[in-house]
Design an enzyme around this catalytic site. Sequence first.
Site, PDB file in Angstrom:
ATOM      1  N   CYS A  52       0.790  -1.238   0.000  1.00 60.60           N
ATOM      2  CA  CYS A  52       0.000   0.000   0.000  1.00 60.60           C
ATOM      3  C   CYS A  52       0.819   1.282   0.000  1.00 60.60           C
ATOM      4  O   CYS A  52       0.263   2.366  -0.138  1.00 60.60           O
ATOM      5  CB  CYS A  52      -0.963   0.005   1.183  1.00 60.60           C
ATOM      6  SG  CYS A  52      -0.173   0.280   2.788  1.00 60.60           S
ATOM      7  N   CYS A  67      20.688 -11.948  10.543  1.00 64.59           N
ATOM      8  CA  CYS A  67      19.646 -12.981  10.553  1.00 64.59           C
ATOM      9  C   CYS A  67      19.188 -13.361   9.150  1.00 64.59           C
ATOM     10  O   CYS A  67      18.459 -14.335   8.984  1.00 64.59           O
ATOM     11  CB  CYS A  67      18.450 -12.521  11.387  1.00 64.59           C
ATOM     12  SG  CYS A  67      17.466 -11.202  10.641  1.00 64.59           S
ATOM     13  N   CYS A 101      -2.888  -1.553   5.724  1.00 66.86           N
ATOM     14  CA  CYS A 101      -3.532  -2.584   4.886  1.00 66.86           C
ATOM     15  C   CYS A 101      -3.510  -3.971   5.506  1.00 66.86           C
ATOM     16  O   CYS A 101      -3.977  -4.931   4.901  1.00 66.86           O
ATOM     17  CB  CYS A 101      -2.905  -2.612   3.501  1.00 66.86           C
ATOM     18  SG  CYS A 101      -1.208  -3.235   3.459  1.00 66.86           S
ATOM     19  N   HIS A 104       1.121  -8.783   6.096  1.00 63.85           N
ATOM     20  CA  HIS A 104       2.168  -9.399   6.905  1.00 63.85           C
ATOM     21  C   HIS A 104       3.523  -8.849   6.467  1.00 63.85           C
ATOM     22  O   HIS A 104       3.845  -8.838   5.279  1.00 63.85           O
ATOM     23  CB  HIS A 104       2.139 -10.918   6.721  1.00 63.85           C
ATOM     24  CG  HIS A 104       3.289 -11.630   7.343  1.00 63.85           C
ATOM     25  ND1 HIS A 104       3.353 -11.891   8.691  1.00 63.85           N
ATOM     26  CD2 HIS A 104       4.425 -12.128   6.806  1.00 63.85           C
ATOM     27  CE1 HIS A 104       4.484 -12.531   8.958  1.00 63.85           C
ATOM     28  NE2 HIS A 104       5.150 -12.687   7.820  1.00 63.85           N
ATOM     29  N   HIS A 107       8.259 -10.440  11.757  1.00 70.00           N
ATOM     30  CA  HIS A 107       8.075 -10.619  13.192  1.00 70.00           C
ATOM     31  C   HIS A 107       9.012  -9.691  13.947  1.00 70.00           C
ATOM     32  O   HIS A 107      10.023  -9.237  13.410  1.00 70.00           O
ATOM     33  CB  HIS A 107       8.351 -12.071  13.591  1.00 70.00           C
ATOM     34  CG  HIS A 107       7.344 -13.024  13.050  1.00 70.00           C
ATOM     35  ND1 HIS A 107       7.447 -13.574  11.788  1.00 70.00           N
ATOM     36  CD2 HIS A 107       6.187 -13.491  13.579  1.00 70.00           C
ATOM     37  CE1 HIS A 107       6.394 -14.360  11.576  1.00 70.00           C
ATOM     38  NE2 HIS A 107       5.617 -14.331  12.643  1.00 70.00           N
ATOM     39  N   ASP A 111      15.416  -9.274  21.064  1.00 70.24           N
ATOM     40  CA  ASP A 111      16.748  -9.878  21.187  1.00 70.24           C
ATOM     41  C   ASP A 111      17.854  -9.025  20.564  1.00 70.24           C
ATOM     42  O   ASP A 111      18.817  -9.554  20.035  1.00 70.24           O
ATOM     43  CB  ASP A 111      16.747 -11.270  20.565  1.00 70.24           C
ATOM     44  CG  ASP A 111      16.435 -11.274  19.063  1.00 70.24           C
ATOM     45  OD1 ASP A 111      16.232 -10.182  18.476  1.00 70.24           O
ATOM     46  OD2 ASP A 111      16.396 -12.371  18.473  1.00 70.24           O
ATOM     47  N   ARG A 120      14.189  -6.253  17.534  1.00 71.91           N
ATOM     48  CA  ARG A 120      14.616  -6.553  16.170  1.00 71.91           C
ATOM     49  C   ARG A 120      13.363  -6.849  15.359  1.00 71.91           C
ATOM     50  O   ARG A 120      12.776  -7.909  15.464  1.00 71.91           O
ATOM     51  CB  ARG A 120      15.558  -7.759  16.148  1.00 71.91           C
ATOM     52  CG  ARG A 120      15.907  -8.224  14.735  1.00 71.91           C
ATOM     53  CD  ARG A 120      16.937  -9.350  14.750  1.00 71.91           C
ATOM     54  NE  ARG A 120      16.544 -10.493  15.538  1.00 71.91           N
ATOM     55  CZ  ARG A 120      15.967 -11.601  15.042  1.00 71.91           C
ATOM     56  NH1 ARG A 120      15.728 -11.715  13.752  1.00 71.91           N
ATOM     57  NH2 ARG A 120      15.652 -12.595  15.850  1.00 71.91           N
ATOM     58  N   CYS A 122      12.227  -8.062  12.313  1.00 75.08           N
ATOM     59  CA  CYS A 122      12.779  -8.900  11.251  1.00 75.08           C
ATOM     60  C   CYS A 122      11.746  -8.918  10.126  1.00 75.08           C
ATOM     61  O   CYS A 122      10.708  -9.564  10.233  1.00 75.08           O
ATOM     62  CB  CYS A 122      13.022 -10.285  11.828  1.00 75.08           C
ATOM     63  SG  CYS A 122      13.814 -11.426  10.709  1.00 75.08           S
TER      64      CYS A 122
END
Length: 151
Positions: A52, A67, A101, A104, A107, A111, A120, A122
């Site tokens: 969006c 990571c 919107c 996803h 996460h 840490d 963090r 991520c």
Amino acid sequence: MTSHKIVKTDAEWRAQLSDIEFQVLREAATERPWTGELLEEKRPGTFTCRACGAELFRSDTKFDSHCGWPSFFDPQDSDAVTLHEDLTHGMVRTEVRCAACESHLGHVFPDAPQTPTGDRYCINSVSLGFTADDEKSVSTPAEFGAADGDL
């Protein structure tokens, strides 16, 4: 940040997003680590929601967490993202979604003691767009060379 919610049908999202973007943004999939186009992005600028265009993170909150995904320690604005309990895959995690919107993004984990917040975020690179401070337009999937099935 805009205060109105962006609501579209799955068909509308599928027409707008590539297959991998749809899988990550709308179905909460995760791209493979170390494959994202924005992982090494270091220019000053703003990271936006690929779905969006909402502003999510500033480059001065991005850090190398080693990571495999872009990591940030704080959202652009306290209302830019929403956090949700995620109990999938036999884990307890906190999912990060775009507040505008509800796509996803990734996460957040507590840490990162090396950062001012200890957090963090991520974030899947494919869920982000980027606008450098010296540019006028947001990078698009075609500019990234996004390919379907890169999960």
